[in-house]
Write a protein that holds these residues in place. Structure first.
Motif, PDB file in Angstrom:
ATOM      1  N   CYS A   7       5.231   6.759 -18.068  1.00  0.00           N
ATOM      2  CA  CYS A   7       4.080   6.673 -16.920  1.00  0.00           C
ATOM      3  C   CYS A   7       4.303   5.378 -16.251  1.00  0.00           C
ATOM      4  O   CYS A   7       4.831   4.366 -16.660  1.00  0.00           O
ATOM      5  CB  CYS A   7       2.905   6.261 -18.142  1.00  0.00           C
TER       6      CYS A   7
ATOM      7  N   LEU B  85       2.605   3.359 -14.619  1.00  0.00           N
ATOM      8  CA  LEU B  85       1.725   1.915 -14.949  1.00  0.00           C
ATOM      9  C   LEU B  85       2.491   1.299 -15.883  1.00  0.00           C
ATOM     10  O   LEU B  85       2.650  -0.158 -15.884  1.00  0.00           O
ATOM     11  CB  LEU B  85       0.575   2.405 -15.360  1.00  0.00           C
TER      12      LEU B  85
ATOM     13  N   ILE C  19       1.934   6.801  -9.867  1.00  0.00           N
ATOM     14  CA  ILE C  19       2.614   7.635  -8.898  1.00  0.00           C
ATOM     15  C   ILE C  19       1.859   9.003  -8.624  1.00  0.00           C
ATOM     16  O   ILE C  19       2.176   9.532  -7.398  1.00  0.00           O
ATOM     17  CB  ILE C  19       4.190   7.763  -9.246  1.00  0.00           C
ATOM     18  N   VAL C  20       0.843   9.410  -9.269  1.00  0.00           N
ATOM     19  CA  VAL C  20       0.206  10.700  -9.034  1.00  0.00           C
ATOM     20  C   VAL C  20      -0.884  10.169  -8.125  1.00  0.00           C
ATOM     21  O   VAL C  20      -1.123  10.638  -6.808  1.00  0.00           O
ATOM     22  CB  VAL C  20      -0.227  11.085 -10.178  1.00  0.00           C
TER      23      VAL C  20
ATOM     24  N   CYS D 165       1.689  15.450 -12.567  1.00  0.00           N
ATOM     25  CA  CYS D 165       2.523  14.164 -13.106  1.00  0.00           C
ATOM     26  C   CYS D 165       3.745  14.563 -13.869  1.00  0.00           C
ATOM     27  O   CYS D 165       3.660  15.184 -14.806  1.00  0.00           O
ATOM     28  CB  CYS D 165       1.320  13.515 -13.942  1.00  0.00           C
TER      29      CYS D 165
HETATM   30 FE1  SF4 Z   1       0.484   7.469 -15.811  1.00  0.00          FE
HETATM   31 FE2  SF4 Z   1       0.907  10.234 -15.134  1.00  0.00          FE
HETATM   32 FE3  SF4 Z   1      -1.255   9.164 -15.907  1.00  0.00          FE
HETATM   33 FE4  SF4 Z   1      -0.090   8.357 -13.482  1.00  0.00          FE
HETATM   34  S1  SF4 Z   1      -1.045  10.438 -14.117  1.00  0.00           S
HETATM   35  S2  SF4 Z   1      -1.229   7.095 -15.105  1.00  0.00           S
HETATM   36  S3  SF4 Z   1       1.819   8.234 -14.069  1.00  0.00           S
HETATM   37  S4  SF4 Z   1       0.216   9.120 -17.334  1.00  0.00           S
END
Ligand code: SF4
Ligand code: 13P
Length: 335
Positions: A113, A115, A205-206, A290
Protein backbone atom coordinates in the motif's frame (compact mmCIF):
# COMPACT_ATOMS: atom_id res chain seq x y z
CA UNK A 1 -20.71 -31.04 -16.59
CA UNK A 2 -21.15 -32.57 -13.10
CA UNK A 3 -24.06 -31.50 -10.89
CA UNK A 4 -21.91 -29.79 -8.24
CA UNK A 5 -20.33 -27.53 -10.84
CA UNK A 6 -23.76 -26.82 -12.37
CA UNK A 7 -25.08 -25.88 -8.90
CA UNK A 8 -22.09 -23.61 -8.28
CA UNK A 9 -22.67 -21.87 -11.62
CA UNK A 10 -26.32 -21.36 -10.59
CA UNK A 11 -25.23 -19.96 -7.19
CA UNK A 12 -22.80 -17.51 -8.80
CA UNK A 13 -25.45 -16.51 -11.36
CA UNK A 14 -27.95 -15.80 -8.56
CA UNK A 15 -25.33 -13.43 -7.08
CA UNK A 16 -25.14 -11.59 -10.42
CA UNK A 17 -21.55 -12.68 -11.13
CA UNK A 18 -22.39 -13.88 -14.65
CA UNK A 19 -22.67 -10.20 -15.67
CA UNK A 20 -18.92 -9.75 -15.24
CA UNK A 21 -17.84 -12.96 -17.02
CA UNK A 22 -17.04 -13.30 -20.68
CA UNK A 23 -18.52 -16.24 -22.63
CA UNK A 24 -17.56 -19.57 -21.00
CA UNK A 25 -15.70 -17.92 -18.12
CA UNK A 26 -18.35 -18.56 -15.46
CA UNK A 27 -17.55 -22.29 -15.46
CA UNK A 28 -13.86 -21.53 -14.83
CA UNK A 29 -14.78 -19.16 -11.95
CA UNK A 30 -17.21 -21.73 -10.52
CA UNK A 31 -14.51 -24.44 -10.61
CA UNK A 32 -12.23 -22.19 -8.56
CA UNK A 33 -14.86 -21.03 -6.01
CA UNK A 34 -16.04 -24.61 -5.52
CA UNK A 35 -12.53 -25.86 -4.74
CA UNK A 36 -11.66 -22.84 -2.55
CA UNK A 37 -14.87 -23.19 -0.50
CA UNK A 38 -14.19 -26.93 -0.04
CA UNK A 39 -10.58 -26.35 1.14
CA UNK A 40 -11.71 -23.48 3.36
CA UNK A 41 -14.05 -25.80 5.29
CA UNK A 42 -11.49 -28.60 5.44
CA UNK A 43 -8.83 -26.26 6.93
CA UNK A 44 -11.23 -24.28 9.21
CA UNK A 45 -10.22 -21.11 7.41
CA UNK A 46 -12.14 -17.87 7.11
CA UNK A 47 -11.77 -15.58 4.10
CA UNK A 48 -11.73 -11.83 4.75
CA UNK A 49 -12.36 -9.66 1.73
CA UNK A 50 -11.97 -5.89 1.54
CA UNK A 51 -14.54 -4.17 -0.69
CA UNK A 52 -11.82 -3.28 -3.24
CA UNK A 53 -11.42 -6.97 -4.09
CA UNK A 54 -13.15 -8.27 -7.21
CA UNK A 55 -16.79 -9.44 -6.78
CA UNK A 56 -15.86 -13.08 -7.57
CA UNK A 57 -13.73 -13.02 -4.41
CA UNK A 58 -16.14 -10.98 -2.26
CA UNK A 59 -19.32 -12.83 -3.20
CA UNK A 60 -17.93 -16.15 -4.37
CA UNK A 61 -15.65 -17.01 -1.42
CA UNK A 62 -15.73 -14.13 1.12
CA UNK A 63 -16.92 -14.80 4.68
CA UNK A 64 -16.05 -11.50 6.36
CA UNK A 65 -16.50 -8.54 4.02
CA UNK A 66 -16.20 -4.81 4.60
CA UNK A 67 -13.97 -1.80 5.20
CA UNK A 68 -10.74 -1.74 7.21
CA UNK A 69 -12.53 -1.11 10.50
CA UNK A 70 -15.10 -3.87 10.13
CA UNK A 71 -12.48 -6.39 9.00
CA UNK A 72 -10.21 -5.58 11.97
CA UNK A 73 -13.17 -5.95 14.33
CA UNK A 74 -14.33 -9.20 12.67
CA UNK A 75 -10.80 -10.66 12.79
CA UNK A 76 -10.36 -10.07 16.50
CA UNK A 77 -13.56 -12.06 17.10
CA UNK A 78 -13.23 -14.93 14.63
CA UNK A 79 -13.05 -18.51 15.95
CA UNK A 80 -11.54 -19.89 12.71
CA UNK A 81 -8.04 -21.43 12.87
CA UNK A 82 -6.80 -19.65 9.76
CA UNK A 83 -7.46 -16.16 8.37
CA UNK A 84 -6.90 -15.77 4.62
CA UNK A 85 -6.81 -12.03 4.07
CA UNK A 86 -7.92 -10.85 0.63
CA UNK A 87 -6.87 -7.27 1.16
CA UNK A 88 -3.50 -5.60 1.67
CA UNK A 89 -0.65 -6.55 3.98
CA UNK A 90 -1.25 -3.93 6.71
CA UNK A 91 -4.82 -5.25 7.12
CA UNK A 92 -3.55 -8.81 7.58
CA UNK A 93 -0.88 -7.61 10.00
CA UNK A 94 -3.60 -5.87 12.03
CA UNK A 95 -5.59 -9.13 12.10
CA UNK A 96 -2.49 -11.01 13.35
CA UNK A 97 -1.84 -8.40 16.07
CA UNK A 98 -5.46 -8.58 17.25
CA UNK A 99 -5.74 -12.37 17.15
CA UNK A 100 -2.17 -13.70 17.51
CA UNK A 101 -3.06 -17.37 18.00
CA UNK A 102 -4.46 -17.55 14.43
CA UNK A 103 -2.43 -18.24 11.34
CA UNK A 104 -2.88 -15.28 8.97
CA UNK A 105 -2.04 -15.33 5.26
CA UNK A 106 -2.20 -12.90 2.33
CA UNK A 107 -2.55 -14.64 -1.05
CA UNK A 108 -0.07 -12.32 -2.79
CA UNK A 109 3.50 -11.11 -2.31
CA UNK A 110 2.57 -7.76 -3.88
CA UNK A 111 -0.29 -6.61 -1.65
CA UNK A 112 1.43 -3.52 -0.25
CA UNK A 113 0.00 0.00 0.00
CA UNK A 114 1.57 3.33 -0.99
CA UNK A 115 0.43 4.92 2.27
CA UNK A 116 1.87 2.15 4.39
CA UNK A 117 5.17 2.40 2.50
CA UNK A 118 5.34 6.19 2.96
CA UNK A 119 6.42 6.16 6.61
CA UNK A 120 8.64 4.13 8.94
CA UNK A 121 8.81 3.74 12.71
CA UNK A 122 11.98 5.88 12.62
CA UNK A 123 10.08 8.70 10.85
CA UNK A 124 7.46 8.68 13.64
CA UNK A 125 10.17 8.76 16.31
CA UNK A 126 11.67 11.84 14.60
CA UNK A 127 8.26 13.56 14.47
CA UNK A 128 7.76 12.87 18.17
CA UNK A 129 11.18 14.37 18.92
CA UNK A 130 10.27 17.48 16.88
CA UNK A 131 6.89 17.85 18.64
CA UNK A 132 7.43 16.53 22.16
CA UNK A 133 4.34 15.51 24.12
CA UNK A 134 1.93 15.54 21.17
CA UNK A 135 -0.19 12.43 20.62
CA UNK A 136 0.40 10.52 17.39
CA UNK A 137 -2.85 9.61 15.64
CA UNK A 138 -2.14 7.14 12.86
CA UNK A 139 -4.21 5.95 9.93
CA UNK A 140 -4.56 2.15 9.93
CA UNK A 141 -2.83 2.04 6.49
CA UNK A 142 0.59 1.68 8.15
CA UNK A 143 3.02 -1.05 9.21
CA UNK A 144 2.96 -2.68 12.65
CA UNK A 145 6.21 -0.84 13.43
CA UNK A 146 4.54 2.54 12.81
CA UNK A 147 1.48 1.50 14.84
CA UNK A 148 3.82 0.56 17.70
CA UNK A 149 5.12 4.18 17.77
CA UNK A 150 1.58 5.62 17.79
CA UNK A 151 -0.92 6.55 20.50
CA UNK A 152 -4.11 5.79 18.62
CA UNK A 153 -5.03 4.22 15.27
CA UNK A 154 -7.93 5.45 13.15
CA UNK A 155 -9.64 4.24 10.00
CA UNK A 156 -11.61 6.27 7.47
CA UNK A 157 -14.74 5.17 9.38
CA UNK A 158 -13.81 6.85 12.67
CA UNK A 159 -10.94 9.32 12.05
CA UNK A 160 -13.05 12.46 12.51
CA UNK A 161 -14.77 11.15 15.66
CA UNK A 162 -11.48 10.05 17.25
CA UNK A 163 -9.64 13.27 16.36
CA UNK A 164 -12.48 15.29 17.95
CA UNK A 165 -12.00 13.26 21.14
CA UNK A 166 -8.22 13.79 20.98
CA UNK A 167 -8.72 17.56 20.72
CA UNK A 168 -10.78 17.49 23.94
CA UNK A 169 -7.53 16.66 25.76
CA UNK A 170 -4.81 18.09 23.49
CA UNK A 171 -4.40 21.40 21.64
CA UNK A 172 -2.28 19.86 18.91
CA UNK A 173 -1.86 16.40 17.37
CA UNK A 174 0.40 14.63 14.91
CA UNK A 175 -1.55 12.82 12.15
CA UNK A 176 0.23 10.37 9.79
CA UNK A 177 0.76 9.31 7.05
CA UNK A 178 -1.97 10.51 4.61
CA UNK A 179 -1.53 14.23 3.98
CA UNK A 180 -4.77 14.51 1.99
CA UNK A 181 -6.86 12.80 4.63
CA UNK A 182 -5.08 14.97 7.22
CA UNK A 183 -5.94 18.15 5.31
CA UNK A 184 -9.58 17.01 4.86
CA UNK A 185 -9.88 16.25 8.58
CA UNK A 186 -8.24 19.54 9.54
CA UNK A 187 -10.79 21.38 7.41
CA UNK A 188 -13.75 19.44 8.88
CA UNK A 189 -12.52 20.18 12.43
CA UNK A 190 -11.54 23.81 11.84
CA UNK A 191 -7.86 23.10 12.58
CA UNK A 192 -4.83 24.66 10.91
CA UNK A 193 -2.15 22.36 9.41
CA UNK A 194 1.29 23.24 10.74
CA UNK A 195 -0.29 24.88 13.82
CA UNK A 196 -2.81 22.49 15.47
CA UNK A 197 -2.19 19.41 13.35
CA UNK A 198 1.17 18.18 12.04
CA UNK A 199 1.02 16.02 8.93
CA UNK A 200 3.23 13.63 6.99
CA UNK A 201 3.73 13.50 3.21
CA UNK A 202 2.08 10.13 2.38
CA UNK A 203 -0.63 9.67 -0.26
CA UNK A 204 -2.70 6.89 -1.79
CA UNK A 205 -1.64 6.33 -5.41
CA UNK A 206 -5.26 5.53 -6.32
CA UNK A 207 -7.06 8.47 -4.74
CA UNK A 208 -4.48 11.25 -5.21
CA UNK A 209 -4.92 11.27 -9.01
CA UNK A 210 -8.65 11.79 -9.55
CA UNK A 211 -9.47 14.88 -11.58
CA UNK A 212 -11.63 17.30 -9.53
CA UNK A 213 -12.71 19.15 -12.69
CA UNK A 214 -14.63 16.08 -13.90
CA UNK A 215 -17.09 16.23 -10.98
CA UNK A 216 -18.65 19.41 -12.39
CA UNK A 217 -18.78 17.86 -15.88
CA UNK A 218 -20.65 14.74 -14.63
CA UNK A 219 -23.00 16.81 -12.47
CA UNK A 220 -23.95 18.94 -15.48
CA UNK A 221 -24.46 15.86 -17.66
CA UNK A 222 -26.56 13.94 -15.09
CA UNK A 223 -28.80 16.32 -13.11
CA UNK A 224 -29.60 14.90 -9.66
CA UNK A 225 -26.35 12.95 -9.57
CA UNK A 226 -24.82 12.66 -6.09
CA UNK A 227 -21.00 12.48 -5.91
CA UNK A 228 -19.29 10.47 -3.17
CA UNK A 229 -15.52 10.41 -2.61
CA UNK A 230 -13.15 8.55 -0.34
CA UNK A 231 -11.48 10.66 2.36
CA UNK A 232 -8.03 9.89 0.85
CA UNK A 233 -8.82 12.21 -2.11
CA UNK A 234 -7.26 15.70 -2.28
CA UNK A 235 -9.27 18.55 -0.70
CA UNK A 236 -9.95 20.26 -4.05
CA UNK A 237 -11.90 17.16 -5.12
CA UNK A 238 -13.61 16.77 -1.73
CA UNK A 239 -14.84 20.38 -2.06
CA UNK A 240 -16.61 19.42 -5.30
CA UNK A 241 -18.48 16.32 -4.00
CA UNK A 242 -21.60 15.86 -1.87
CA UNK A 243 -20.20 13.30 0.56
CA UNK A 244 -16.78 12.31 1.89
CA UNK A 245 -16.17 9.14 3.88
CA UNK A 246 -14.66 5.68 4.05
CA UNK A 247 -15.93 2.80 1.94
CA UNK A 248 -18.31 1.65 4.70
CA UNK A 249 -19.83 5.15 4.99
CA UNK A 250 -20.11 5.43 1.21
CA UNK A 251 -21.92 2.08 0.90
CA UNK A 252 -24.35 3.01 3.71
CA UNK A 253 -24.97 6.39 2.05
CA UNK A 254 -25.94 4.65 -1.21
CA UNK A 255 -28.15 2.16 0.67
CA UNK A 256 -30.02 4.86 2.61
CA UNK A 257 -30.61 7.44 -0.12
CA UNK A 258 -32.49 7.56 -3.40
CA UNK A 259 -30.53 9.69 -5.83
CA UNK A 260 -31.13 9.42 -9.58
CA UNK A 261 -27.46 8.41 -9.95
CA UNK A 262 -24.28 8.09 -7.86
CA UNK A 263 -20.79 9.10 -8.92
CA UNK A 264 -18.32 6.94 -6.96
CA UNK A 265 -14.83 8.41 -6.67
CA UNK A 266 -12.75 5.53 -5.34
CA UNK A 267 -11.20 2.18 -6.27
CA UNK A 268 -13.09 0.27 -9.01
CA UNK A 269 -13.99 -2.77 -6.87
CA UNK A 270 -16.29 -0.58 -4.77
CA UNK A 271 -18.42 0.42 -7.76
CA UNK A 272 -18.59 -3.16 -9.05
CA UNK A 273 -19.86 -4.34 -5.67
CA UNK A 274 -22.32 -1.44 -5.33
CA UNK A 275 -23.83 -2.32 -8.75
CA UNK A 276 -24.33 -5.95 -7.66
CA UNK A 277 -25.76 -5.02 -4.25
CA UNK A 278 -28.13 -2.35 -5.58
CA UNK A 279 -29.01 -3.39 -9.16
CA UNK A 280 -31.96 -0.96 -9.23
CA UNK A 281 -29.68 2.08 -8.69
CA UNK A 282 -27.59 3.95 -11.27
CA UNK A 283 -23.84 4.28 -10.81
CA UNK A 284 -21.09 6.11 -12.59
CA UNK A 285 -17.74 4.92 -11.31
CA UNK A 286 -14.97 7.50 -11.77
CA UNK A 287 -12.70 4.72 -10.67
CA UNK A 288 -9.05 3.69 -10.63
CA UNK A 289 -7.62 0.24 -9.89
CA UNK A 290 -5.42 -0.38 -6.85
CA UNK A 291 -2.59 -2.61 -8.14
CA UNK A 292 -1.92 -3.91 -4.62
CA UNK A 293 -5.51 -4.99 -3.98
CA UNK A 294 -5.82 -6.40 -7.48
CA UNK A 295 -2.72 -8.58 -7.08
CA UNK A 296 -5.03 -11.11 -5.38
CA UNK A 297 -7.09 -13.42 -7.58
CA UNK A 298 -9.18 -16.57 -7.10
CA UNK A 299 -6.17 -18.45 -8.51
CA UNK A 300 -3.80 -17.00 -5.89
CA UNK A 301 -6.27 -17.81 -3.09
CA UNK A 302 -6.50 -21.42 -4.27
CA UNK A 303 -2.70 -21.72 -4.52
CA UNK A 304 -2.38 -20.34 -0.99
CA UNK A 305 -4.91 -22.77 0.48
CA UNK A 306 -3.00 -25.65 -1.12
CA UNK A 307 0.41 -24.42 0.13
CA UNK A 308 0.03 -21.60 2.67
CA UNK A 309 3.47 -21.55 4.32
CA UNK A 310 5.31 -19.01 2.12
CA UNK A 311 2.72 -16.25 2.63
CA UNK A 312 2.29 -16.36 6.42
CA UNK A 313 2.05 -12.95 8.12
CA UNK A 314 4.12 -12.61 11.30
CA UNK A 315 4.74 -9.69 13.65
CA UNK A 316 7.53 -9.73 16.29
CA UNK A 317 5.95 -9.93 19.78
CA UNK A 318 7.55 -6.72 21.11
CA UNK A 319 6.16 -4.69 18.18
CA UNK A 320 2.79 -6.49 18.22
CA UNK A 321 2.19 -5.69 21.91
CA UNK A 322 2.82 -1.96 21.45
CA UNK A 323 0.86 -1.84 18.18
CA UNK A 324 -2.08 -3.60 19.82
CA UNK A 325 -2.27 -0.89 22.48
CA UNK A 326 -2.79 1.80 19.82
CA UNK A 327 -5.34 -0.34 17.91
CA UNK A 328 -7.24 -1.11 21.13
CA UNK A 329 -7.33 2.64 21.82
CA UNK A 330 -9.13 3.01 18.47
CA UNK A 331 -11.77 0.42 19.43
CA UNK A 332 -12.25 2.23 22.77
CA UNK A 333 -12.64 5.70 21.23
CA UNK A 334 -14.66 4.57 18.19
CA UNK A 335 -17.26 2.77 20.34
FE1 SF4 B 1 -3.35 1.65 -0.22
FE2 SF4 B 1 -4.57 0.74 -2.44
FE3 SF4 B 1 -6.04 1.63 -0.36
FE4 SF4 B 1 -4.62 3.32 -1.85
S1 SF4 B 1 -6.37 2.06 -2.52
S2 SF4 B 1 -4.74 3.31 0.39
S3 SF4 B 1 -2.79 2.15 -2.34
S4 SF4 B 1 -4.68 -0.13 -0.38
P1 13P C 1 -11.61 1.84 3.95
O1 13P C 1 -11.28 1.50 5.37
O2 13P C 1 -12.44 3.06 3.80
O3 13P C 1 -12.23 0.66 3.27
O4 13P C 1 -10.26 2.21 3.20
C1 13P C 1 -9.23 1.32 2.97
C2 13P C 1 -8.36 1.77 1.89
O5 13P C 1 -7.32 1.20 1.65
C3 13P C 1 -8.79 2.90 1.10
O6 13P C 1 -7.93 3.12 0.06
Amino acid sequence: MDTTLTDEIKRLTSLGLHHRCVEGDLARVAGLTLEINRLKKEKKAVICAHVYQTPDIILGIGDLVGDSYKLADDCRKTAADIIVFCGVHFMAETAKILNPSKKVYVPSKNAGCSLSEAITGGDVRKLKAEHPGLPVVTYINTSAEVKAESDCIVTSANAEKILRKMYEKHDKVIFVPDRFMGLNLAKALGKTPGKDIFLWKGACIVHEHFNPGLIKVYKKKYPGLVALAHAECPSELIDAVDFMGGTGDMMRYVENTNASAYLLVTECGFGELAKLKFPEKNFIAMCRLCPYMKSITLGSVLALLKDPAPEEVTVPAAIADRAKRSIDKMFELAA
